[in-house]
Write an enzyme that holds these catalytic residues in place. Structure first.
Site, mmCIF file in Angstrom:
data_model
loop_
_atom_site.group_PDB
_atom_site.id
_atom_site.type_symbol
_atom_site.label_atom_id
_atom_site.label_comp_id
_atom_site.label_asym_id
_atom_site.label_seq_id
_atom_site.Cartn_x
_atom_site.Cartn_y
_atom_site.Cartn_z
ATOM 1 N N PHE A 13 10.232 8.851 -34.258
ATOM 2 C CA PHE A 13 9.412 9.464 -33.297
ATOM 3 C C PHE A 13 8.699 8.462 -32.782
ATOM 4 C CE2 PHE A 13 6.290 10.503 -36.530
ATOM 5 C CZ PHE A 13 5.056 10.541 -35.710
ATOM 6 N N LYS A 14 7.926 7.594 -33.529
ATOM 7 C CA LYS A 14 6.849 6.848 -32.916
ATOM 8 C C LYS A 14 7.246 5.574 -31.973
ATOM 9 C CE LYS A 14 4.213 7.782 -37.183
ATOM 10 N NZ LYS A 14 3.696 7.498 -38.226
ATOM 11 N N ASP A 15 8.594 5.570 -31.700
ATOM 12 C CA ASP A 15 9.232 4.584 -30.567
ATOM 13 C C ASP A 15 8.638 5.167 -29.346
ATOM 14 O OD1 ASP A 15 10.993 2.889 -32.023
ATOM 15 O OD2 ASP A 15 12.506 4.416 -32.223
ATOM 16 N N GLY B 60 5.045 3.768 -29.441
ATOM 17 C CA GLY B 60 5.054 2.323 -29.468
ATOM 18 C C GLY B 60 5.432 1.588 -28.266
ATOM 19 N N THR C 178 5.473 4.009 -38.548
ATOM 20 C CA THR C 178 4.665 3.457 -37.134
ATOM 21 C C THR C 178 4.861 2.031 -37.198
ATOM 22 O OG1 THR C 178 2.541 4.982 -37.308
ATOM 23 C CG2 THR C 178 2.295 2.826 -36.506
#
Length: 435
Positions: A106-108, A111, A139
């Protein structure tokens, strides 16, 4: 957008300053001085819009004074260029799959959005920056791929030795170019402490323009609002209420959803599902917040003993625990429960959940067992990582999953991590010794 520190509401900085400083000097976290209310007609029409269009509505409401509509739309469209599908697991339970981006986590969203926001400002200012980021698993991969080969930016990722999965480690250590990985002999909390100390160190700040890509950076939280709003839009014509259940480690993901709620996103309840690092559930039970060293679990990206972003959640509710608990709860589960949930859902539904997602499923089961569900309420459980990131878990459980081609390629790349102790003086010496 103007922002204050959670430790000083009289502080006021602009968005660009908050993005590049990451942390105020008083060690608080930046929060918007004003949260605009979304027009109800805009929200009403979201079911006719794409994820990218909904994302723009949210981002523009916050950043219209900082970035032009045309520039912001380009940033949003490029950052959120993959989908976040809702998969029905039951008649009232949906899995929000957030692992369809480059790093399979999900951190795409955070980022990619952050890297493009920084690049936007750097082009105007003609300056270079050094990003320091601590990761408990996902992350780092998202930041590495989000910032890879972005001009004017060098990224140093700190991760705990032996406490991330092999695939997570490969995503951190095989990039090269402007991305370097430090393998810290300690826990995620040690990594995070090193980063925070570096931001406050005079010598390091004289040499580098330091910033962070962790969820302590406000620009990480903005794109995480996108998929909460998009999920609501897909369900609003079927259900009166929506409850979001979010696997939570550093509490940035759920904080983003709660900020969106304060801007007008209709949400009945937020539930933070944790692993054995149950600091927040304990706080809600006892009224006492007690940080402690993190313990290692199967859901490793959630192994956080002092979740930074929880202060943002408290700040949203005026540090009033009673008000917070009207819309927020948290519950913890251990490794044995996580394994049982993965097996149960696979056998009954044919769906494979990562260990983090399993905590969300367990929280929904607990809610239903307590009799808190209604026919008008939908539960959305956030699935934060692809199962392939946890090969040891699924090998033990004898569950086969499809391996994405991007993961196969990682095994043929050379790892380039460097060892680091958990002592700040060693980290500082390393950074100062670089050219």
């Amino acid at each position: 957008m103007k922002l204050y520190s959670t430790k000083n509401h009289n502080l006021s900085v602009d968005f660009e300053t908050a993005v590049f400083n990451s942390l105020p000097a008083d060690k608080g976290l930046y929060m918007p001085t004003f949260l605009p209310l979304l027009d109800t007609e805009v929200i009403a029409n979201w079911d006719k819009k794409s994820l990218q269009e909904i994302a723009f509505d949210l981002a523009y409401a916050l950043l219209k004074d900082d970035i032009t509509a045309e520039e912001l739309k380009a940033i949003v469209d490029e950052a959120a260029n993959f989908e976040a599908p809702l998969v029905p697991l039951d008649k009232d339970v949906f899995v929000l799959e957030l692992f369809h981006g480059p790093s399979l986590a999900f951190k795409d969203f955070g980022g990619r959005f952050m890297s493009r926001i920084m690049s936007h400002f750097l082009k105007k200012e003609h300056k270079e920056i050094r990003i320091l980021v601590a990761t408990s698993g996902d992350t780092g991969g998202a930041v590495a791929l989000g910032f890879l080969n972005v001009p004017g930016i060098k990224v140093t990722i700190l991760y705990p030795k032996g406490k991330v999965s092999l695939i997570q480690e490969l995503q951190l250590t095989t990039n090269g170019n402007n991305i370097e990985a430090l393998e810290v002999d300690g826990t995620f909390d040690d990594c995070q402490a090193l980063v925070k100390q570096a931001f406050l160190d005079k010598d390091l700040n004289e040499k580098y323009n330091l910033t962070s890509a962790n969820s302590i950076n406000i620009s990480r939280l903005i794109p995480q609002m996108f998929y909460y709003a998009n999920s609501y839009a897909r369900l609003k014509n079927q259900f009166k209420d929506v409850t979001f259940v979010t696997p939570s480690g550093n509490f940035g993901n759920i904080a983003a959803g709660m900020i969106a709620h304060k801007m007008g996103l209709p949400v009945k309840q937020f539930i933070a599902a944790t692993n054995s690092n149950d600091i927040v559930p304990q706080y809600l039970t006892t009224g006492v917040y007690t940080a402690r060293p993190s313990v290692q679990t199967l859901a490793n990206a959630m192994d956080v003993g002092d979740p930074s972003n929880f202060v943002r959640i408290l700040d949203l509710y005026g540090n009033d625990k009673v008000e917070l608990e009207r819309e927020f709860s948290s519950i913890a589960f251990d490794d044995s429960q996580i394994k049982q949930a993965i097996v149960k859902v696979y056998q009954e539904k044919g769906y494979i959940m990562c260990p983090h997602t399993a905590t969300a499923y367990l929280a929904i089961e607990a809610e239903k067992a307590a009799g808190n569900q209604t026919a008008e309420n939908a539960y959305v459980m956030l699935s934060t990582a692809h199962p392939c990131k946890f090969p040891d878990v699924f090998e033990e459980l004898n569950i086969a999953y499809e391996i994405p081609s991007s993961v196969d390629e990682l095994y043929h790349k050379e790892r380039q991590q460097k060892p680091m102790t958990k002592h700040f003086e060693d980290f500082k010496t390393y950074l100062l010794g670089e050219g």
